[in-house]
Design a protein around this motif. Structure first.
Motif, mmCIF file in Angstrom:
data_model
loop_
_atom_site.group_PDB
_atom_site.id
_atom_site.type_symbol
_atom_site.label_atom_id
_atom_site.label_comp_id
_atom_site.label_asym_id
_atom_site.label_seq_id
_atom_site.Cartn_x
_atom_site.Cartn_y
_atom_site.Cartn_z
ATOM 1 N N ALA A 153 -13.218 -103.584 89.195
ATOM 2 C CA ALA A 153 -11.801 -103.233 89.218
ATOM 3 C C ALA A 153 -11.019 -104.509 89.520
ATOM 4 O O ALA A 153 -10.919 -104.931 90.674
ATOM 5 N N ALA A 154 -10.506 -105.144 88.488
ATOM 6 C CA ALA A 154 -9.857 -106.447 88.641
ATOM 7 C C ALA A 154 -8.530 -106.328 89.366
ATOM 8 O O ALA A 154 -7.785 -105.361 89.184
ATOM 9 N N ILE A 155 -8.241 -107.313 90.210
ATOM 10 C CA ILE A 155 -6.936 -107.418 90.852
ATOM 11 C C ILE A 155 -6.178 -108.575 90.202
ATOM 12 O O ILE A 155 -6.780 -109.534 89.699
ATOM 13 N N SER A 156 -4.861 -108.485 90.203
ATOM 14 C CA SER A 156 -4.043 -109.532 89.596
ATOM 15 C C SER A 156 -3.954 -110.742 90.530
ATOM 16 O O SER A 156 -4.038 -110.608 91.757
ATOM 17 N N ALA A 157 -3.773 -111.904 89.939
ATOM 18 C CA ALA A 157 -3.649 -113.126 90.737
ATOM 19 C C ALA A 157 -2.310 -113.131 91.470
ATOM 20 O O ALA A 157 -1.256 -113.081 90.832
ATOM 21 N N PRO A 158 -2.313 -113.192 92.794
ATOM 22 C CA PRO A 158 -1.044 -113.257 93.524
ATOM 23 C C PRO A 158 -0.286 -114.535 93.157
ATOM 24 O O PRO A 158 -0.880 -115.615 93.065
ATOM 25 N N PRO A 159 1.031 -114.437 92.922
ATOM 26 C CA PRO A 159 1.807 -115.633 92.527
ATOM 27 C C PRO A 159 1.713 -116.778 93.524
ATOM 28 O O PRO A 159 1.818 -117.948 93.143
ATOM 29 N N MET A 160 1.519 -116.469 94.805
ATOM 30 C CA MET A 160 1.436 -117.521 95.825
ATOM 31 C C MET A 160 0.324 -118.518 95.527
ATOM 32 O O MET A 160 0.388 -119.700 95.916
ATOM 33 N N LEU A 161 -0.716 -118.075 94.827
ATOM 34 C CA LEU A 161 -1.849 -118.970 94.558
ATOM 35 C C LEU A 161 -1.458 -120.147 93.672
ATOM 36 O O LEU A 161 -2.090 -121.202 93.736
ATOM 37 N N TRP A 162 -0.419 -119.973 92.844
ATOM 38 C CA TRP A 162 0.033 -121.122 92.042
ATOM 39 C C TRP A 162 0.635 -122.193 92.950
ATOM 40 O O TRP A 162 0.431 -123.395 92.734
ATOM 41 N N LEU A 163 1.381 -121.746 93.966
ATOM 42 C CA LEU A 163 1.978 -122.707 94.892
ATOM 43 C C LEU A 163 0.911 -123.400 95.740
ATOM 44 O O LEU A 163 1.000 -124.602 96.011
ATOM 45 N N THR A 164 -0.095 -122.651 96.172
ATOM 46 C CA THR A 164 -1.149 -123.279 96.969
ATOM 47 C C THR A 164 -1.951 -124.275 96.125
ATOM 48 O O THR A 164 -2.419 -125.289 96.637
ATOM 49 N N THR A 165 -2.077 -123.986 94.828
ATOM 50 C CA THR A 165 -2.767 -124.934 93.958
ATOM 51 C C THR A 165 -2.001 -126.249 93.870
ATOM 52 O O THR A 165 -2.596 -127.337 93.937
ATOM 53 N N VAL A 166 -0.682 -126.158 93.772
ATOM 54 C CA VAL A 166 0.143 -127.370 93.762
ATOM 55 C C VAL A 166 0.019 -128.110 95.093
ATOM 56 O O VAL A 166 -0.078 -129.347 95.138
ATOM 57 N N ALA A 167 -0.021 -127.360 96.191
ATOM 58 C CA ALA A 167 -0.095 -127.974 97.520
ATOM 59 C C ALA A 167 -1.387 -128.759 97.701
ATOM 60 O O ALA A 167 -1.379 -129.892 98.199
ATOM 61 N N ILE A 168 -2.510 -128.182 97.292
ATOM 62 C CA ILE A 168 -3.772 -128.899 97.525
ATOM 63 C C ILE A 168 -3.912 -130.079 96.560
ATOM 64 O O ILE A 168 -4.523 -131.106 96.896
#
Length: 207
Positions: free
Chosen positions: A69-84
């Motif tokens: 049962a797939a869950i959608s990618a939370p939008p916050m993860l795009w920001l954390t990707t930029v941060a790291i």
């Protein structure tokens, strides 16, 4: 008639520089580091990579089983990707400053790296809270279980990177001659964690 005999002393041997003191200043800012630290770091990241590859392989097998049962990618993860990614860039810029012996710039750029790294961790916690508020917990379904497990393990390994930054900053303050080796080891470890996050983000939501 008096004959004077003068003793001729042989020239003094050249002074040997201590290991790691490439510029002879005694500050230990040689660019060529001892190989032991980078090699040990590569062995460490190899072991960590095997751990995550094993987990993601199990994830892919479980996904192919049809009970997913797939869950959608939370939008916050795009920001954390930029941060790291920004944190990884700051670490590399800090190492570049050390190449010119600029320990002040090294300290400033390490603080930027810490700041972006902390922003990444805070973003991951915010993502977990968002999912929990939506009723998605560790045991909700296989996808959520792997998401919490993989992202949590990744954050734990980031804590080791923060300790490495503190170590490098301390050696810079003391002008320790092992500073360059420590900075190289930190760069290897932190860049690996940044790349690992992109790998996990891709496997969790885009494969």
């Amino acid at each position: 008639m008096t004959i004077t005999v003068r003793e001729i002393k042989p020239p003094a041997p050249p002074r040997r520089r201590p290991p790691g003191d490439g510029d002879g200043s005694g500050h230990g800012l040689a660019w060529t580091p001892p190989r032991a630290v980078p090699m040990a770091t590569w062995l460490l990241v190899g072991a960590i990579a095997m751990f995550f590859v094993a987990l993601t392989s199990a994830l892919l097998v479980r996904r192919a089983s049809g009970e997913w049962a797939a869950i959608s990618a939370p939008p916050m993860l795009w920001l954390t990707t930029v941060a790291i990614a920004a944190s990884s860039l700051a670490v590399e810029r800090a190492r570049a400053a050390l190449r010119f012996g600029d320990t002040a710039a090294l300290g400033r750029r390490l603080r930027w790296a810490v700041g972006f790294g902390v922003a990444f961790v805070v973003g991951q916690f915010a993502t977990w809270q968002t999912l929990a508020a939506a009723g998605v917990y560790l045991a909700t379904n296989p996808h959520s279980s792997y998401f919490y497990l993989l992202t949590g393990a990744h954050v734990v390994h980031l804590l080791g990177g923060f300790a490495g930054m503190a170590l490098v900053a301390g050696r810079a303050a003391r002008h320790d001659r092992t500073l360059r080796a420590a900075a190289d080891g930190l760069a290897i470890y932190w860049h690996f964690l940044a790349g690992l996050w992109i790998y996990l983000f891709t496997v969790l939501f885009w494969i």
